[in-house]
Scaffold this active site. Structure first.
Site, PDB file in Angstrom:
ATOM      1  N   CYS A  14       5.874 123.240  88.993  1.00  0.00           N
ATOM      2  CA  CYS A  14       6.578 122.998  87.725  1.00  0.00           C
ATOM      3  C   CYS A  14       6.463 121.541  87.319  1.00  0.00           C
ATOM      4  O   CYS A  14       6.050 121.230  86.198  1.00  0.00           O
ATOM      5  CB  CYS A  14       8.038 123.416  87.860  1.00  0.00           C
ATOM      6  SG  CYS A  14       9.139 122.745  86.607  1.00  0.00           S
ATOM      7  N   CYS A  17      11.084 118.306  87.589  1.00  0.00           N
ATOM      8  CA  CYS A  17      12.064 117.460  88.279  1.00  0.00           C
ATOM      9  C   CYS A  17      11.312 116.478  89.173  1.00  0.00           C
ATOM     10  O   CYS A  17      11.115 116.717  90.366  1.00  0.00           O
ATOM     11  CB  CYS A  17      13.023 118.313  89.101  1.00  0.00           C
ATOM     12  SG  CYS A  17      14.101 119.320  88.082  1.00  0.00           S
ATOM     13  N   CYS A  91      16.376 128.298  88.175  1.00  0.00           N
ATOM     14  CA  CYS A  91      16.112 126.864  88.108  1.00  0.00           C
ATOM     15  C   CYS A  91      17.394 126.134  88.469  1.00  0.00           C
ATOM     16  O   CYS A  91      18.487 126.518  88.057  1.00  0.00           O
ATOM     17  CB  CYS A  91      15.665 126.506  86.694  1.00  0.00           C
ATOM     18  SG  CYS A  91      15.667 124.748  86.378  1.00  0.00           S
ATOM     19  N   TYR A 244      19.604 108.771  62.922  1.00  0.00           N
ATOM     20  CA  TYR A 244      19.067 109.800  63.815  1.00  0.00           C
ATOM     21  C   TYR A 244      20.254 110.629  64.328  1.00  0.00           C
ATOM     22  O   TYR A 244      20.432 110.801  65.530  1.00  0.00           O
ATOM     23  CB  TYR A 244      18.303 109.190  64.990  1.00  0.00           C
ATOM     24  CG  TYR A 244      17.242 108.175  64.601  1.00  0.00           C
ATOM     25  CD1 TYR A 244      15.924 108.577  64.362  1.00  0.00           C
ATOM     26  CD2 TYR A 244      17.560 106.822  64.478  1.00  0.00           C
ATOM     27  CE1 TYR A 244      14.947 107.646  64.017  1.00  0.00           C
ATOM     28  CE2 TYR A 244      16.594 105.887  64.131  1.00  0.00           C
ATOM     29  CZ  TYR A 244      15.293 106.306  63.909  1.00  0.00           C
ATOM     30  OH  TYR A 244      14.329 105.378  63.576  1.00  0.00           O
ATOM     31  N   ASP A 313      20.118 106.439  67.457  1.00  0.00           N
ATOM     32  CA  ASP A 313      19.849 107.295  68.612  1.00  0.00           C
ATOM     33  C   ASP A 313      18.507 107.990  68.387  1.00  0.00           C
ATOM     34  O   ASP A 313      18.447 109.199  68.191  1.00  0.00           O
ATOM     35  CB  ASP A 313      20.993 108.321  68.733  1.00  0.00           C
ATOM     36  CG  ASP A 313      20.869 109.190  69.964  1.00  0.00           C
ATOM     37  OD1 ASP A 313      19.983 108.933  70.794  1.00  0.00           O
ATOM     38  OD2 ASP A 313      21.665 110.135  70.097  1.00  0.00           O
ATOM     39  N   CYS A 340      16.835 107.421  74.804  1.00  0.00           N
ATOM     40  CA  CYS A 340      16.454 108.294  75.915  1.00  0.00           C
ATOM     41  C   CYS A 340      15.153 107.791  76.533  1.00  0.00           C
ATOM     42  O   CYS A 340      14.525 108.486  77.323  1.00  0.00           O
ATOM     43  CB  CYS A 340      16.328 109.738  75.445  1.00  0.00           C
ATOM     44  SG  CYS A 340      15.226 109.936  74.051  1.00  0.00           S
TER      45      CYS A 340
HETATM   46  N1  SAH Z   1      22.510 111.468  67.666  1.00  0.00           N
HETATM   47  C1  SAH Z   1      22.262 112.863  67.829  1.00  0.00           C
HETATM   48  C2  SAH Z   1      20.765 113.238  67.875  1.00  0.00           C
HETATM   49  C3  SAH Z   1      19.854 112.396  68.695  1.00  0.00           C
HETATM   50  S1  SAH Z   1      18.227 113.077  68.945  1.00  0.00           S
HETATM   51  C4  SAH Z   1      22.976 113.395  69.049  1.00  0.00           C
HETATM   52  O1  SAH Z   1      23.530 112.638  69.836  1.00  0.00           O
HETATM   53  O2  SAH Z   1      23.046 114.618  69.195  1.00  0.00           O
HETATM   54  C5  SAH Z   1      17.255 112.280  67.763  1.00  0.00           C
HETATM   55  C6  SAH Z   1      17.363 112.871  66.370  1.00  0.00           C
HETATM   56  O3  SAH Z   1      16.517 112.102  65.521  1.00  0.00           O
HETATM   57  C7  SAH Z   1      16.891 114.314  66.219  1.00  0.00           C
HETATM   58  O4  SAH Z   1      17.908 115.071  65.611  1.00  0.00           O
HETATM   59  C8  SAH Z   1      15.656 114.218  65.294  1.00  0.00           C
HETATM   60  O5  SAH Z   1      15.550 115.328  64.414  1.00  0.00           O
HETATM   61  C9  SAH Z   1      15.951 112.941  64.534  1.00  0.00           C
HETATM   62  N2  SAH Z   1      14.793 112.227  63.982  1.00  0.00           N
HETATM   63  C10 SAH Z   1      13.555 112.092  64.498  1.00  0.00           C
HETATM   64  N3  SAH Z   1      12.809 111.280  63.749  1.00  0.00           N
HETATM   65  C11 SAH Z   1      13.586 110.857  62.712  1.00  0.00           C
HETATM   66  C12 SAH Z   1      13.387 109.988  61.599  1.00  0.00           C
HETATM   67  N4  SAH Z   1      12.221 109.383  61.399  1.00  0.00           N
HETATM   68  N5  SAH Z   1      14.421 109.796  60.757  1.00  0.00           N
HETATM   69  C13 SAH Z   1      15.624 110.392  60.949  1.00  0.00           C
HETATM   70  N6  SAH Z   1      15.861 111.227  61.990  1.00  0.00           N
HETATM   71  C14 SAH Z   1      14.865 111.462  62.854  1.00  0.00           C
END
Ligand code: SAH
Length: 392
Positions: A14, A17, A91, A244, A313, A340
């Site tokens: 896999c 992990c 898993c 985001y 984010d 992340c």
């Molecule tokens: N803050 C949220 C999501 C984080 S994940 C949480 O904590 O749940 C990152 C997010 O960015 C995703 O929803 C993705 O659709 C969005 N994303 C990706 N590229 C982007 C862009 N260029 N402009 C705006 N959003 C974007």
């Protein structure tokens, strides 16, 4: 929490992990060192926040379906670096109920004489199954991803699935006939229930649809968001941006402690969820914009608008230069950068540090035990007052 290597029979094939051969405390140590190596030059890195029970935390599980040479139907993950499906029945990091449901789908395919979809020949039926489960609510979504809209024995198949798992609250069919690495296609039909699930987090209720992003580790999401809000130190007077924003979770929590919040997100389904989430939690001082975060921020900067606090984010690729440039000209007093991927975060922090910001705090959070991924929250503040910067 001893070594888990021996307890996962799929570890090698896999590859998901990467840290299986380390004990959990060793994994945390590994991630701490990685964060210090990448981010330690900006400021002190707080001790990583790990999980008490680092197993079966994934509330979103997807399985690819295939047939072996001997004709047996298997489901699991794509082997690292190949398109071969590795059969996985249990898993250690996935939700156990989700794995049970996927096992049932495997059995039902055989019973109804349905076959896995073969994207090369464009034959067969089922391509993937995606399961999302509300950790608090217990609600369970099953998405059957098929190669074409045809669904032989649909009614009987559904009845059999629901009979085996009455806890399923909604079932969808998603059609994806494209040659792509993406699991979900654009076309989606609700076969049973409301087509979405609900989940509770930090005293709020959130709606989650099939295609919208939602954090996959509910326990650590609370830890992560608590840190992000603590870093923002909101007093109730601020104009806040949640960039985001996904389904609006961070912005909705922030709105309770701010004057006004704007969430910006590219995915239309997530924006629809975010608006509904604000409405159902009675949050009125937030609005959501469906746009590229960089373009939106550039528009704000050009219009001479202001923000006091910006949360961002972004996905693994990090933020765009357009976003960072406009962020600097908006000049918020505080920036809370949730990431992340510490490698792209390092790059973006470097830019912000060259343009008037200082990193004050860095907190790693282990959102993905046993994998080599690590989440970090960084707090940045402006070095000088905005006025000075503009005049100077
Ligand atoms: N803050 C949220 C999501 C984080 S994940 C949480 O904590 O749940 C990152 C997010 O960015 C995703 O929803 C993705 O659709 C969005 N994303 C990706 N590229 C982007 C862009 N260029 N402009 C705006 N959003 C974007």
């Amino acid at each position: 929490m001893g070594k888990s290597q021996s307890s996962c029979p799929y570890a090698k094939a896999c590859g998901g992990c990467q840290l299986q051969n380390l004990t959990y405390p060793q994994q945390l140590q590994y991630k701490q060192v990685k964060c210090i190596r990448l981010l330690g030059k900006f400021c002190h890195v707080e001790e990583i926040l790990g999980m008490e029970n680092p197993y079966h935390y994934r509330n979103k599980v997807q399985a690819a379906f295939a047939r072996t040479r001997s004709g047996k139907i298997i489901s699991g993950v794509y082997q690292a670096k190949s398109r071969r499906v590795v059969a996985v029945e249990r898993c250690l990091i996935e939700d156990e109920k989700a794995d049970e449901v996927i096992g049932t789908v495997r059995t039902l395919l055989g019973q109804f004489r349905l076959t896995p979809y073969d994207p090369d020949r464009q034959t067969g039926f089922l391509r993937h199954v995606l399961v999302k489960r509300g950790f608090q609510s217990g609600q369970l979504m099953v998405v059957l991803v098929t190669g074409s809209p045809a669904f032989p024995h649909k009614r009987d198949f559904l009845a059999a699935l629901l009979k085996r798992h009455p806890e399923i609250t909604t079932v969808l069919q998603n059609v994806n006939g494209a040659h792509t690495g993406m699991v979900l296609g654009a076309r989606e039909t609700v076969l049973y229930g409301p087509g979405k699930i609900e989940e509770q987090l930090g005293g709020c209720t959130f709606q989650i649809s099939a295609r919208a992003f939602y954090q996959i580790n509910p326990v650590q999401t609370e830890v992560l968001y608590r840190k992000a809000l603590e870093f923002a130190a909101l007093r109730g007077t601020e104009t806040v941006i949640d960039a985001y924003c996904g389904t609006g979770t961070i912005g909705i929590f922030a709105a309770k402690h701010a004057k006004t919040v704007v969430g910006v997100e590219l995915n239309g389904d997530a924006v629809a969820d975010a608006r509904e989430n604000a409405r159902r939690n009675g949050i009125q001082n937030i609005r959501f914009i469906e746009a590229d975060a960089g373009e939106f921020l550039t528009g704000m900067a050009t219009a001479g608008e202001r923000a006091d606090v910006v949360f961002l984010d972004p996905p693994r690729a990090g933020s765009s230069l357009a976003f960072l440039r406009s962020l600097v000209s908006l000049a918020p007093a505080r920036v809370v950068y949730i990431s992340c991927n510490p490698e792209t975060q390092q790059r973006d922090l470097l830019y912000l540090c060259k343009h008037g910001y200082r990193v004050r705090k860095i907190q790693p959070v282990d959102m993905f035990p046993h994998t080599n991924h690590v989440e970090t929250v960084a707090l940045l503040t402006r070095k000088q007052a905005r006025l000075q910067a503009v005049n100077g």
